[in-house]
Design a protein around this motif. Structure first.
Motif, PDB file in Angstrom:
ATOM      1  N   MET A   1       0.832  -1.189   0.000  1.00 33.24           N
ATOM      2  CA  MET A   1       0.000   0.000   0.000  1.00 33.24           C
ATOM      3  C   MET A   1       0.875   1.251   0.000  1.00 33.24           C
ATOM      4  SD  MET A   1      -1.361   0.034   3.948  1.00 33.24           S
ATOM      5  CE  MET A   1      -2.095   1.648   3.728  1.00 33.24           C
ATOM      6  N   ARG A   2       0.271   2.386  -0.292  1.00 26.56           N
ATOM      7  CA  ARG A   2       1.021   3.643  -0.332  1.00 26.56           C
ATOM      8  C   ARG A   2       1.513   4.010   1.082  1.00 26.56           C
ATOM      9  NH1 ARG A   2       0.426   6.990  -4.769  1.00 26.56           N
ATOM     10  NH2 ARG A   2      -1.044   6.291  -6.365  1.00 26.56           N
ATOM     11  N   PRO A   3       2.519   4.900   1.169  1.00 24.94           N
ATOM     12  CA  PRO A   3       2.967   5.343   2.495  1.00 24.94           C
ATOM     13  C   PRO A   3       1.863   6.143   3.180  1.00 24.94           C
ATOM     14  CG  PRO A   3       3.950   6.696   0.767  1.00 24.94           C
ATOM     15  CD  PRO A   3       3.287   5.546   0.085  1.00 24.94           C
ATOM     16  N   THR A   4       1.818   6.057   4.493  1.00 24.29           N
ATOM     17  CA  THR A   4       0.849   6.810   5.285  1.00 24.29           C
ATOM     18  C   THR A   4       1.605   7.698   6.266  1.00 24.29           C
ATOM     19  OG1 THR A   4       0.717   5.095   6.997  1.00 24.29           O
ATOM     20  CG2 THR A   4      -0.816   4.923   5.117  1.00 24.29           C
ATOM     21  N   LEU A   5       0.893   8.621   6.900  1.00 20.97           N
ATOM     22  CA  LEU A   5       1.521   9.439   7.938  1.00 20.97           C
ATOM     23  C   LEU A   5       2.037   8.545   9.057  1.00 20.97           C
ATOM     24  CD1 LEU A   5      -1.032  12.396   8.154  1.00 20.97           C
ATOM     25  CD2 LEU A   5       1.241  12.421   7.093  1.00 20.97           C
ATOM     26  N   ALA A   6       1.284   7.489   9.369  1.00 19.77           N
ATOM     27  CA  ALA A   6       1.701   6.588  10.437  1.00 19.77           C
ATOM     28  C   ALA A   6       3.015   5.897  10.085  1.00 19.77           C
ATOM     29  CB  ALA A   6       0.611   5.547  10.703  1.00 19.77           C
ATOM     30  N   SER A   7       3.169   5.449   8.821  1.00 19.23           N
ATOM     31  CA  SER A   7       4.406   4.766   8.427  1.00 19.23           C
ATOM     32  C   SER A   7       5.599   5.715   8.467  1.00 19.23           C
ATOM     33  CB  SER A   7       4.251   4.152   7.035  1.00 19.23           C
ATOM     34  OG  SER A   7       4.099   5.153   6.034  1.00 19.23           O
ATOM     35  N   LEU A   8       5.367   7.000   8.168  1.00 17.97           N
ATOM     36  CA  LEU A   8       6.461   7.971   8.242  1.00 17.97           C
ATOM     37  C   LEU A   8       6.838   8.252   9.693  1.00 17.97           C
ATOM     38  CD1 LEU A   8       5.356  10.479   5.451  1.00 17.97           C
ATOM     39  CD2 LEU A   8       7.140   8.735   5.318  1.00 17.97           C
ATOM     40  N   VAL A   9       5.810   8.326  10.555  1.00  9.73           N
ATOM     41  CA  VAL A   9       6.092   8.554  11.986  1.00  9.73           C
ATOM     42  C   VAL A   9       6.871   7.374  12.557  1.00  9.73           C
ATOM     43  CG1 VAL A   9       5.015   8.764  14.265  1.00  9.73           C
ATOM     44  CG2 VAL A   9       4.130  10.095  12.322  1.00  9.73           C
ATOM     45  N   GLN A  10       6.569   6.167  12.064  1.00  9.78           N
ATOM     46  CA  GLN A  10       7.248   4.969  12.561  1.00  9.78           C
ATOM     47  C   GLN A  10       8.619   4.763  11.928  1.00  9.78           C
ATOM     48  OE1 GLN A  10       4.351   1.989  11.665  1.00  9.78           O
ATOM     49  NE2 GLN A  10       2.839   2.772  13.128  1.00  9.78           N
ATOM     50  N   HIS A  11       8.957   5.578  10.934  1.00 12.98           N
ATOM     51  CA  HIS A  11      10.257   5.497  10.281  1.00 12.98           C
ATOM     52  C   HIS A  11      11.321   5.992  11.272  1.00 12.98           C
ATOM     53  CE1 HIS A  11      13.457   5.888   7.366  1.00 12.98           C
ATOM     54  NE2 HIS A  11      12.660   5.519   6.358  1.00 12.98           N
ATOM     55  N   THR A  12      12.147   5.111  11.773  1.00 11.15           N
ATOM     56  CA  THR A  12      13.067   5.458  12.872  1.00 11.15           C
ATOM     57  C   THR A  12      14.077   6.528  12.488  1.00 11.15           C
ATOM     58  OG1 THR A  12      14.492   3.602  12.224  1.00 11.15           O
ATOM     59  CG2 THR A  12      12.835   3.191  13.939  1.00 11.15           C
ATOM     60  N   ALA A  13      14.463   6.598  11.221  1.00  5.91           N
ATOM     61  CA  ALA A  13      15.481   7.569  10.819  1.00  5.91           C
ATOM     62  C   ALA A  13      14.937   8.993  10.772  1.00  5.91           C
ATOM     63  CB  ALA A  13      16.051   7.190   9.454  1.00  5.91           C
ATOM     64  N   LEU A  14      13.618   9.161  10.642  1.00  5.36           N
ATOM     65  CA  LEU A  14      13.054  10.502  10.486  1.00  5.36           C
ATOM     66  C   LEU A  14      12.787  11.181  11.829  1.00  5.36           C
ATOM     67  CD1 LEU A  14      10.557   9.825   7.542  1.00  5.36           C
ATOM     68  CD2 LEU A  14      12.899  10.720   7.434  1.00  5.36           C
ATOM     69  N   LYS A  15      12.443  10.405  12.843  1.00  5.92           N
ATOM     70  CA  LYS A  15      12.234  10.917  14.197  1.00  5.92           C
ATOM     71  C   LYS A  15      11.163  12.016  14.243  1.00  5.92           C
ATOM     72  CE  LYS A  15      16.893   9.887  15.894  1.00  5.92           C
ATOM     73  NZ  LYS A  15      17.271   9.050  14.737  1.00  5.92           N
ATOM     74  N   GLU A  26      -3.623   7.374   9.460  1.00  6.05           N
ATOM     75  CA  GLU A  26      -3.706   6.325   8.437  1.00  6.05           C
ATOM     76  C   GLU A  26      -3.923   6.882   7.039  1.00  6.05           C
ATOM     77  OE1 GLU A  26      -2.897   3.254   8.949  1.00  6.05           O
ATOM     78  OE2 GLU A  26      -2.558   3.766  11.060  1.00  6.05           O
ATOM     79  N   ALA A  27      -4.005   8.215   6.937  1.00  8.88           N
ATOM     80  CA  ALA A  27      -4.193   8.836   5.620  1.00  8.88           C
ATOM     81  C   ALA A  27      -2.995   8.539   4.720  1.00  8.88           C
ATOM     82  CB  ALA A  27      -4.377  10.341   5.769  1.00  8.88           C
ATOM     83  N   GLU A  28      -3.267   8.167   3.451  1.00  7.93           N
ATOM     84  CA  GLU A  28      -2.194   7.886   2.498  1.00  7.93           C
ATOM     85  C   GLU A  28      -1.531   9.187   2.052  1.00  7.93           C
ATOM     86  OE1 GLU A  28      -3.658   5.653  -0.767  1.00  7.93           O
ATOM     87  OE2 GLU A  28      -3.895   3.798   0.378  1.00  7.93           O
ATOM     88  N   VAL A  29      -0.226   9.119   1.886  1.00  7.84           N
ATOM     89  CA  VAL A  29       0.559  10.284   1.450  1.00  7.84           C
ATOM     90  C   VAL A  29       0.940  10.083  -0.012  1.00  7.84           C
ATOM     91  CG1 VAL A  29       2.649  11.637   1.823  1.00  7.84           C
ATOM     92  CG2 VAL A  29       1.447  10.617   3.785  1.00  7.84           C
TER      93      VAL A  29
END
Length: 513
Positions: A1-15, A26-29
């Motif tokens: 599925m497309r990236p979501t805000l949640a997946s970006l928040v969970q991205h450890t490198a982005l913090k 859960e909104a798709e980005v």
């Protein structure tokens, strides 16, 4: 599925930190876009995560921040990322309050995280999703191709497609009848789309439409199948939600495979039609054994069981015979029957199993408009017959067709040819010409004023040769009537004692009025 805000928040490198809007993560980005403009809306498509340091924003003005956030939400922005430690040591309270009021997710972007890192993460996730979709599409195409080439053919393909889209799939002929459906429980749902299928069948291929049913109904997408000006069949896909990229690849592959198999079937049908014509000619020539040898196993048990011969005609330029062929062949296919259909000049000749689904469908189709059809469709049906008597049954079907044409009926079975009156059958130019020729000498005699032979002959025949009764009807003496009948015999040079002569004269009088 497309990236979501949640997946970006969970991205450890982005913090990234979530300041508000936790219920909308859960909104798709669709993309990450950086802008310091007070109004970036003209450069947005919707679905973006907007990144800003607030350089040109009135971040301490609550009214300006509410208007800014409102513009973003109205443009379809799914989230706002604010850089902390560049222009502002923390997210300004006015901006945070406006985001909370609107429900727009607001993310804190720490100074060590450049905006380009977020954009790359979004881009990488989108690329990975596209790769997964393409890969899934190739897998789906391979599985569908394998199914199409299996003994199950189209039905196996539909079963595989239904599993890949998480719903159901059905194939229709151009009349809207379902020819195959998978899974079996979806037959009732598939039948609801018949009217939409018929409308799509009138549009140039390729064509597609999504039907709009009740709120709780499946989403049904219809796709035309075929390469000609008009489709050969229609594919329906029913799902609870819109198709994703992988499902879309599967549907496109299924349409392509069905088109290929349909076109191949058309080539086989053309060859079968030529072979069927040869088989029919042999049967009509009284060579049933040769016909059976040539047919082989092509027509299954059709040539071994009682069958009916049907001859159909329609007005030139109408599609009535083509529609009839589709109805009969579709019914036969659903019932697992064989039908021999051959174009005989401008007519269509059908051989179908007596008592089978094909004959029943043919009768139902004809009786839908038993009289006065605008397309001029007329069918003559023989009695049940065996292979050795097909030539006779064909002639009987032709006779029934003639009766139907004369009586204005769409369908006549040979068993019922004798029903009703023969008089309407006399309304033929050839019959009238015969009648006029037979009676002309008597008519000429009467017109010269030498007697009333035609009226006397009509009365005598109507009274079955009873002199007294016929004379009474005419108001003359029976001797006068006897004299007139002798004159009829002399003028026609035929004896009224011959029953065939009396029959021909009576029919001639009827035909001439």
């Amino acid at each position: 599925m497309r990236p979501t805000l949640a997946s970006l928040v969970q991205h450890t490198a982005l913090k990234l930190g979530v300041l508000c809007g936790e219920d909308r993560l859960e909104a798709e980005v669709r993309w990450a876009h950086a802008s310091e403009l007070a109004d970036p809306v003209p450069w947005l498509d919707g679905g973006e995560l907007l990144l800003t340091n607030g350089l040109k924003l009135a971040v301490h003005d609550a009214g300006e921040m509410r208007a800014y956030v409102s513009r973003l939400a109205g443009a379809g922005v799914v989230g706002l990322g604010f850089g902390v430690g560049v222009s502002h040591p923390e997210v300004p309270p006015a901006l945070l309050g406006a985001a909370r009021e609107s429900g727009l997710p607001l993310l804190a972007v720490p100074r060590p995280t450049p905006f380009i890192a977020i954009s790359k993460a979004v881009s990488a996730a989108i690329a990975a999703e596209q790769y997964r979709s393409v890969t899934a599409g190739f897998v789906a195409q391979r599985e569908l191709t394998s199914a199409a080439l299996s003994p199950g053919g189209q039905r196996a393909l539909l079963e595989r497609l239904a599993g890949q889209v998480g719903g159901w799939a059905a194939l229709y002929d151009l009349t809207g009848a379902v020819t195959a459906v998978a899974p079996g429980w979806a037959a009732r749902r598939a039948a609801k789309a018949a009217a939409d299928v018929r409308r799509l069948a009138d549009r140039s291929a390729p064509a597609s439409v999504v039907t709009a049913g009740e709120p709780d109904d499946d989403r049904v997408e219809l796709q035309s199948v075929g390469t000609g000006q008009l489709p050969r069949s229609v594919l329906a896909i029913g799902t609870a939600t819109p198709l994703g990229p992988a499902e879309r690849y599967a549907v496109q592959a299924a349409v392509a495979l069905l088109t290929l198999t349909t076109e191949r079937s058309r080539a086989f049908q053309a060859a079968e039609a030529r072979l069927g014509g040869a088989v029919l000619r042999m049967l009509l020539s009284g060579e049933p054994d040769h016909a059976r040898t040539v047919a082989g196993e092509l027509y299954g048990g059709l040539l071994d069981a009682p069958l009916r011969v049907v001859v159909a005609e329609a007005d030139a330029g109408s599609s009535a015979l083509e529609d009839l062929g589709l109805v009969v062949e579709s019914a036969a296919a659903r019932a697992g029957e064989s039908v021999l259909a051959v174009a005989d000049g401008a007519d269509l000749v059908l051989l179908a199993a007596d008592g089978g689904a094909a004959v029943a469908a043919l009768v139902d189709h004809a009786r839908a408009e038993p009289r006065g059809r605008a397309d001029g469709l007329v069918l003559g049906v023989s009695e049940p017959t065996g292979l050795s008597a097909v030539d006779t049954a064909y002639q009987h079907a032709r006779e029934a067709l003639l009766v139907g044409r004369r009586r204005g009926r769409t369908l006549v079975e040979h068993d019922h040819v004798a029903d009703g009156s023969i008089v309407p059958l006399l309304a033929d130019e050839a019959v009238r010409a015969f009648a006029d020729g037979m009676l002309r000498s008597l008519r000429d005699h009467d017109q010269r004023g030498r007697g009333d032979l035609l009226a006397s002959l009509r009365a005598w025949l109507a009274r079955h040769g009873q002199w007294d009764a016929a004379a009474a009807d005419l108001g003359v003496h029976r001797h006068t009537l006897r004299y007139r009948m002798r004159r009829v015999e002399e003028i026609l040079d035929r004896s009224l004692d011959d029953p065939d002569v009396r029959m021909e004269l009576w029919l001639a009088l009827k035909a001439s009025g």
